[in-house]
Scaffold this active site. Structure first.
Site, PDB file in Angstrom:
ATOM      1  CD  GLN A  35      39.692  47.929  48.237  1.00 55.11           C
ATOM      2  OE1 GLN A  35      39.692  47.750  49.448  1.00 55.11           O
ATOM      3  NE2 GLN A  35      39.120  48.977  47.678  1.00 55.11           N
ATOM      4  CB  CYS A  36      41.057  39.962  46.878  1.00 60.19           C
ATOM      5  SG  CYS A  36      41.281  38.221  47.286  1.00 60.19           S
TER       6      CYS A  36
END
Length: 161
Positions: A35-36
């Site tokens: 989730q970057c």
């Protein structure tokens, strides 16, 4: 010493895998997160893996939840996300810590051999990459913003040696 590198063991699920399993291969070791902002690099990592794996290259991904809690999932959820979203086929190991008192021994070694800017031993963010030669020497450290495609020339040089 490179021999120290090959004595390190890493986890993949309940299995402990010695780095000596990768002797004779060029390695790119990456701390990853699902989730970057850099998560799309999985695509370039997979392309790099497909291009060079037949020539003696391995890409080893180590999920880490230490930066903005961007890797909250379990090991199996992470693996499934990567396979479904980016069709990854390279090994994704168990989640680990790259900084602080619980730093995994692999990352202690990598950071010592290839410190960051101004000699920093900290990993600054997800998708920091380390290139390791066929003898287990840490050759270079790359910032998270460095795209996998931009490392390919260095990989080719090490494969040719």
């Amino acid at each position: 010493m490179a021999e120290d590198f090959y004595q390190i063991k890493v986890k993949r699920g309940s299995e402990e895998i010695p780095m000596s399993n990768f002797k004779g291969k060029v390695l790119l070791i990456v701390n990853t997160a699902s989730q970057c902002g850099f998560t799309p690099q999985y695509k370039g990592l997979q392309e790099t893996y497909e291009k060079y794996n037949p020539k003696g290259f391995e890409l080893l991904a180590f999920p880490c939840n230490q930066f903005g809690e961007q890797e909250p999932g379990s090991d199996s959820e992470i693996k499934l996300f990567c396979e479904r979203t980016f069709s990854t086929t390279f090994p994704i190991f168990s989640k680990l810590e790259v900084n602080g008192p619980q730093t995994d021994s692999l990352y202690l070694h990598l950071k010592k051999k290839a410190p960051g800017i101004f000699g920093s031993l900290d990993i600054k963010w997800n998708f920091t990459k380390f290139l390791v030669d066929k003898q287990g020497n840490v050759v270079k450290r790359y910032a998270p913003i460095t795209k996998p495609q931009d490392i390919q020339k260095d990989i080719e040089e090490l494969i040719a040696k």
